[in-house]
Structure formats: structure tokens, C-alpha cells
Design a protein around this motif. Structure first.
Motif, PDB file in Angstrom:
ATOM      1  N   ARG A   1      35.252  38.534  35.631  1.00 48.02           N
ATOM      2  CA  ARG A   1      35.021  39.579  34.630  1.00 48.02           C
ATOM      3  C   ARG A   1      36.023  40.724  34.782  1.00 48.02           C
ATOM      4  O   ARG A   1      36.463  41.300  33.781  1.00 48.02           O
ATOM      5  N   LEU A   2      36.384  41.050  36.013  1.00 49.46           N
ATOM      6  CA  LEU A   2      37.426  42.057  36.206  1.00 49.46           C
ATOM      7  C   LEU A   2      38.741  41.607  35.585  1.00 49.46           C
ATOM      8  O   LEU A   2      39.456  42.398  34.945  1.00 49.46           O
ATOM      9  N   ALA A   3      39.067  40.334  35.778  1.00 49.67           N
ATOM     10  CA  ALA A   3      40.313  39.800  35.221  1.00 49.67           C
ATOM     11  C   ALA A   3      40.281  39.816  33.701  1.00 49.67           C
ATOM     12  O   ALA A   3      41.276  40.179  33.050  1.00 49.67           O
ATOM     13  N   LEU A   4      39.156  39.445  33.116  1.00 47.90           N
ATOM     14  CA  LEU A   4      39.035  39.437  31.655  1.00 47.90           C
ATOM     15  C   LEU A   4      39.192  40.842  31.084  1.00 47.90           C
ATOM     16  O   LEU A   4      39.885  41.046  30.090  1.00 47.90           O
ATOM     17  N   ARG A   5      38.544  41.826  31.715  1.00 51.98           N
ATOM     18  CA  ARG A   5      38.659  43.192  31.206  1.00 51.98           C
ATOM     19  C   ARG A   5      40.080  43.721  31.366  1.00 51.98           C
ATOM     20  O   ARG A   5      40.632  44.353  30.446  1.00 51.98           O
TER      21      ARG A   5
ATOM     22  N   THR B   1      53.436  46.206  57.612  1.00 52.72           N
ATOM     23  CA  THR B   1      52.321  47.138  57.683  1.00 52.72           C
ATOM     24  C   THR B   1      51.013  46.393  57.887  1.00 52.72           C
ATOM     25  O   THR B   1      50.754  45.373  57.254  1.00 52.72           O
ATOM     26  N   THR B   2      50.177  46.917  58.782  1.00 55.68           N
ATOM     27  CA  THR B   2      48.855  46.334  58.990  1.00 55.68           C
ATOM     28  C   THR B   2      47.912  46.841  57.917  1.00 55.68           C
ATOM     29  O   THR B   2      47.748  48.058  57.739  1.00 55.68           O
ATOM     30  N   LEU B   3      47.288  45.932  57.185  1.00 59.47           N
ATOM     31  CA  LEU B   3      46.396  46.317  56.102  1.00 59.47           C
ATOM     32  C   LEU B   3      45.007  46.629  56.632  1.00 59.47           C
ATOM     33  O   LEU B   3      44.548  46.008  57.597  1.00 59.47           O
ATOM     34  N   PRO B   4      44.311  47.573  56.016  1.00 60.64           N
ATOM     35  CA  PRO B   4      42.927  47.831  56.416  1.00 60.64           C
ATOM     36  C   PRO B   4      42.046  46.654  56.028  1.00 60.64           C
ATOM     37  O   PRO B   4      42.389  45.879  55.137  1.00 60.64           O
ATOM     38  N   PRO B   5      40.917  46.495  56.707  1.00 59.76           N
ATOM     39  CA  PRO B   5      40.017  45.401  56.325  1.00 59.76           C
ATOM     40  C   PRO B   5      39.453  45.629  54.939  1.00 59.76           C
ATOM     41  O   PRO B   5      39.281  46.779  54.510  1.00 59.76           O
ATOM     42  N   PRO B   6      39.171  44.559  54.199  1.00 61.67           N
ATOM     43  CA  PRO B   6      38.608  44.731  52.859  1.00 61.67           C
ATOM     44  C   PRO B   6      37.288  45.488  52.898  1.00 61.67           C
ATOM     45  O   PRO B   6      36.430  45.221  53.743  1.00 61.67           O
ATOM     46  N   ALA B   7      37.157  46.450  52.016  1.00 63.04           N
ATOM     47  CA  ALA B   7      35.934  47.245  51.947  1.00 63.04           C
ATOM     48  C   ALA B   7      34.981  46.729  50.888  1.00 63.04           C
ATOM     49  O   ALA B   7      33.820  47.127  50.844  1.00 63.04           O
ATOM     50  N   THR B   8      35.460  45.862  50.023  1.00 61.68           N
ATOM     51  CA  THR B   8      34.659  45.379  48.904  1.00 61.68           C
ATOM     52  C   THR B   8      34.657  43.864  48.884  1.00 61.68           C
ATOM     53  O   THR B   8      35.700  43.237  49.057  1.00 61.68           O
ATOM     54  N   GLU B   9      33.480  43.299  48.699  1.00 60.83           N
ATOM     55  CA  GLU B   9      33.366  41.860  48.515  1.00 60.83           C
ATOM     56  C   GLU B   9      32.883  41.592  47.100  1.00 60.83           C
ATOM     57  O   GLU B   9      31.892  42.167  46.649  1.00 60.83           O
TER      58      GLU B   9
ATOM     59  N   PRO C   1      43.242  36.337  51.008  1.00 62.35           N
ATOM     60  CA  PRO C   1      43.117  37.772  50.751  1.00 62.35           C
ATOM     61  C   PRO C   1      43.436  38.109  49.290  1.00 62.35           C
ATOM     62  O   PRO C   1      44.211  37.417  48.624  1.00 62.35           O
ATOM     63  N   ALA C   2      42.815  39.182  48.835  1.00 60.56           N
ATOM     64  CA  ALA C   2      43.051  39.629  47.457  1.00 60.56           C
ATOM     65  C   ALA C   2      43.108  41.144  47.430  1.00 60.56           C
ATOM     66  O   ALA C   2      42.681  41.823  48.366  1.00 60.56           O
ATOM     67  N   TRP C   3      43.672  41.653  46.338  1.00 58.90           N
ATOM     68  CA  TRP C   3      43.776  43.097  46.120  1.00 58.90           C
ATOM     69  C   TRP C   3      43.289  43.404  44.712  1.00 58.90           C
ATOM     70  O   TRP C   3      43.430  42.588  43.798  1.00 58.90           O
ATOM     71  N   ALA C   4      42.745  44.594  44.552  1.00 56.95           N
ATOM     72  CA  ALA C   4      42.197  44.984  43.249  1.00 56.95           C
ATOM     73  C   ALA C   4      42.680  46.375  42.871  1.00 56.95           C
ATOM     74  O   ALA C   4      43.050  47.192  43.726  1.00 56.95           O
TER      75      ALA C   4
ATOM     76  N   GLU D   1      35.487  50.800  39.790  1.00 60.38           N
ATOM     77  CA  GLU D   1      34.585  51.943  39.621  1.00 60.38           C
ATOM     78  C   GLU D   1      33.478  51.684  38.617  1.00 60.38           C
ATOM     79  O   GLU D   1      32.412  52.305  38.689  1.00 60.38           O
ATOM     80  N   THR D   2      33.727  50.787  37.659  1.00 58.27           N
ATOM     81  CA  THR D   2      32.717  50.502  36.634  1.00 58.27           C
ATOM     82  C   THR D   2      32.517  48.998  36.504  1.00 58.27           C
ATOM     83  O   THR D   2      33.452  48.220  36.682  1.00 58.27           O
ATOM     84  N   ILE D   3      31.304  48.608  36.180  1.00 57.87           N
ATOM     85  CA  ILE D   3      30.985  47.190  36.016  1.00 57.87           C
ATOM     86  C   ILE D   3      31.579  46.702  34.705  1.00 57.87           C
ATOM     87  O   ILE D   3      31.378  47.321  33.653  1.00 57.87           O
ATOM     88  N   PRO D   4      32.329  45.599  34.719  1.00 56.78           N
ATOM     89  CA  PRO D   4      32.884  45.071  33.462  1.00 56.78           C
ATOM     90  C   PRO D   4      31.765  44.563  32.557  1.00 56.78           C
ATOM     91  O   PRO D   4      30.975  43.700  32.954  1.00 56.78           O
TER      92      PRO D   4
END
Length: 391
Positions: free
Chosen positions: A18-22, A2-10, A255-258, A264-267
């Protein structure tokens, strides 16, 4: 593919950290009402290991997030009323019972391994299952003996049979007595609504990839694959339909995925200061730990003593969302002994001292003794802070 869409978030490297810690339960107030079971469901997997220094790793995991939760409380949370099962995930892990259907792909793979038909005396498998049906739950000793000789690896036919039945999903570990598994039939232990292999391999993988991404917050393909030890091609086949979203992280170079909910919220919130098990899912993948924290983590328990750098069971110290040092602990009576301490500069001393004192209290030690500090000039600020906290 499958072709993935381009990343929308940097994301910046700091935002990813901080995302990983939360996601791993180290940033923000812990959900104490959910307790240990909440930690298990949040993480999706808690690794088991035989080493016990302060405590076994599956006890250290909830302690690191919740604080001084009672050790009996930890065991009851895992085993009472079948809230969890043991299976091969990242390694040998405790898993939430709700994940039983997701591992149907792995149970099928084990059943289809032809070499597993060797090295098992005729009739042992059927005998073990029949005995568990009539008498279970039972340990391997109850079933007729776990070992043929005193060597730890030299399993008896009974032990091989019951472990094979566990891999196939016919048997589960329902609790542990000491470090011995207690086995029973899956049909008695696993809730009926979950006891099935209905999901095909693709759906199992899709769900596990999604759950891994949620538990990581953000990760590369290798990070996500490693969480439940999937193959890269298995991740590639399902990640586009997993619900995770592609992102770029500055400095990661791949590449990464989240988890979209995590974006949606700041950690923000309170950081935990704690000792981490070397088997904690925050740090169990070395490349990810170096990428996120700039911290090289290696378990040296199986390294010859003369070649160890940081010690037998060096535990990373987490403080302020950073890994600020290491402690190789031991216990002598009611004294927690820091056999070797590595500090990331003098500002780490208060955090490392706090982590040591809190861990000592949790395991019912009343004193802390430091034997060696890698940088001798940092010994005095560390011991001074320990003296203040223990006063």
C-alpha cells in the motif's frame, strides 16, 4: 562504509504494498490540479519507448493515474515552457527540469569516457553546436540528416554528434515532433538557476537516492538503485545520509528503506483500476513486482512471436491495489482489440472489462473486441461485463 542503525519499523507485506501504491499515485485521490506535471514531479522519471499500441508509454503513465487526460495536454505538460528534459535515468526518461543538477555526475561520467572520442568525424560536434546556436531549435534532420542508411541504428555523424552533446549536457531535447527529438542548447532551454554542474558526485547520488525512495515509498537497495540505474555501491555510499529510514518488511528477506513522510500516515483511499504500460515505474523492475504483487511481468515485444506467453505488449491490469490480469491490446479503426487476455480468476472480469472500456474511450474507440482469453471458461463473464458497460 557507514554503519546503519537497526530498523525501527517493521511493515507487513500488505503495508509495504500500500505504501508503494500511494507513492506511485495509485492509492488515494489524484491531484488533478497539479495534472501531468504533478505526476512527473511525483514520480521523478517517466520512461520513454518507441512502441505505440494504444499510445506511447509516456502518455500511458499519466493516463493510468489521472484518467482520460487529453493526449495533447500530456505533450504540452512535458514540453511547454521547459518543465522537463530527456536524459538517461532508469532508461531514456522524461525528468522534471528541477532534477537537471542531480545528473551532473552522469554528465561528467559521459564526458570522461575515452571511447566516445571515436567514430565521430572531425568537426561534426563543433559544427552541430554552432548550427544550433545560430538556428536552433532543430531536429537531427534539420542539422543535416539522422541516418547514413535506411537502417534504424546506422546514425549519421550529425546524429552521433548531437546525441553526444545531449549526453554531455550541452544540448537538450526541448520537444518532440512525432517521435523526432528537437534539440536546442541547454544554455537557452534550462533555467539559469538550474544550469550548473556544481553538485559533486556524492551529493547528486544522495539526492537521487532520496528521491527514488520517496517515489517508491519503500524499497530494497536493489529497488532504489534501479530507479535511476545507480550502482549498488553508489547507493551504499549515501543511503545513510539520504533521509530514508531503514525498515524491515515481512517476507522480503532483505533490508529495506522507506520515505519517513510515507510512514507518518496510513495509506488509504480509492484504488485506481487501469491498464498499465509495461514501462510504468510501478512494475518496471521485475523482481520488485514479483515481491510486492506476486505477479511475474515481462515485456515480450522483443521475444519471437512463437515464444510469447502473454502477447506483444501485454499490459498488467491494476484493480483494488492488486495486479489481476493482463491484456495484449491492438486497435482496428475505432475498435480496441484485446488480442489476448489473462484473468486472475472470475472475480477479475469486472475490473478488466472496466479497464478496457475506459482505455477504449480515452483513445477514441467506441467498441471492444476480445479475441482470446487464456482460460476459456472466463471468456463469458468478461464479455458479459463488456456488453453491460458498452450498452
Amino acid at each position: 562504509m557507514t554503519t546503519l542503525p537497526p530498523p525501527a519499523t517493521e511493515l507487513s507485506a500488505d503495508e509495504a504494498r500500500r505504501l508503494a501504491l500511494r507513492a506511485q499515485g495509485f492509492l488515494g485521490a489524484p491531484d488533478r490540479r497539479a495534472g501531468v506535471r504533478g505526476v512527473l514531479r511525483h514520480l521523478g522519471a517517466v520512461q520513454l519507448d518507441t512502441i505505440s499500441v494504444l499510445a506511447r508509454s509516456h502518455e500511458l503513465i499519466p493516463y493510468a493515474r489521472l484518467g482520460a487526460v487529453g493526449r495533447r495536454t500530456v505533450e504540452d505538460a512535458y514540453w511547454k515552457d521547459t518543465h522537463a528534459f530527456e536524459y538517461w535515468s532508469h532508461a531514456a526518461c522524461i525528468l522534471p527540469i528541477e532534477e537537471w543538477p542531480h545528473f551532473a555526475f552522469r554528465r561528467r561520467a559521459y564526458r570522461n569516457r575515452p571511447h566516445w572520442n571515436h567514430h565521430l568525424p572531425d568537426g561534426d560536434y563543433d559544427r552541430v553546436v554552432k548550427q544550433l546556436r545560430a538556428e536552433g531549435p532543430l531536429t537531427a534532420t534539420d542539422l543535416g540528416g539522422a541516418k547514413r542508411t535506411s537502417e534504424w541504428w546506422d546514425w549519421s555523424g550529425t546524429k552521433v554528434a548531437v546525441e553526444r552533446a545531449l549526453m554531455y549536457g550541452e544540448v537538450v531535447c526541448v520537444e518532440r515532433h512525432g517521435w523526432k527529438r528537437v534539440y536546442d542548447l541547454a544554455e537557452r532551454a534550462v533555467p539559469a538557476a538550474l544550469l550548473h554542474d556544481d553538485l559533486d558526485d556524492t551529493e547528486c547520488l544522495r539526492r537521487l537516492v532520496r528521491l527514488a525512495g520517496q517515489s517508491l515509498g519503500v524499497g530494497t537497495r536493489a529497488d532504489i538503485a534501479d530507479y535511476h540505474r545507480l550502482k549498488a555501491e553508489q547507493v551504499d555510499a549515501v543511503i545513510a545520509d539520504s533521509g530514508l529510514v531503514p525498515v524491515t518488511v515481512q517476507g522480503w528477506g532483505r533490508p529495506a528503506w522507506a520515505d519517513p513522510a510515507a510512514l507518518e500516515t496510513i495509506p488509504r483511499g480509492r484504488h485506481r483500476t487501469t491498464l498499465l504500460s509495461p514501462f510504468d515505474s510501478l512494475v518496471w523492475e521485475r523482481a520488485r513486482t514479483e515481491r510486492i504483487f506476486g505477479f511475474t511481468h515481462r515485456l515480450e515485444a522483443y521475444v519471437p512471436k512463437q515464444k510469447r506467453v502473454h502477447g506483444y505488449f501485454a499490459m498488467p491490469v491494476l484493480a483494488g491495489g492488486r495486479l489481476v490480469g493482463r491484456v495484449d491490446p491492438a486497435r482496428e479503426g475505432r475498435t480496441l482489440v484485446a488480442r489476448q487476455v489473462t484473468l486472475d480468476g472470475p472475480r477479475a472480469a469486472p475490473a478488466v472489462a472496466q479497464a478496457l472500456v475506459e482505455a477504449a474511450s480515452w483513445v477514441d474507440c467506441t467498441d471492444v473486441r476480445v479475441e482470446r482469453v487464456d482460460a476459456p471458461d472466463l471468456r463469458e463473464p468478461l464479455t458479459a461485463e463488456l456488453t453491460r458497460l458498452l450498452a
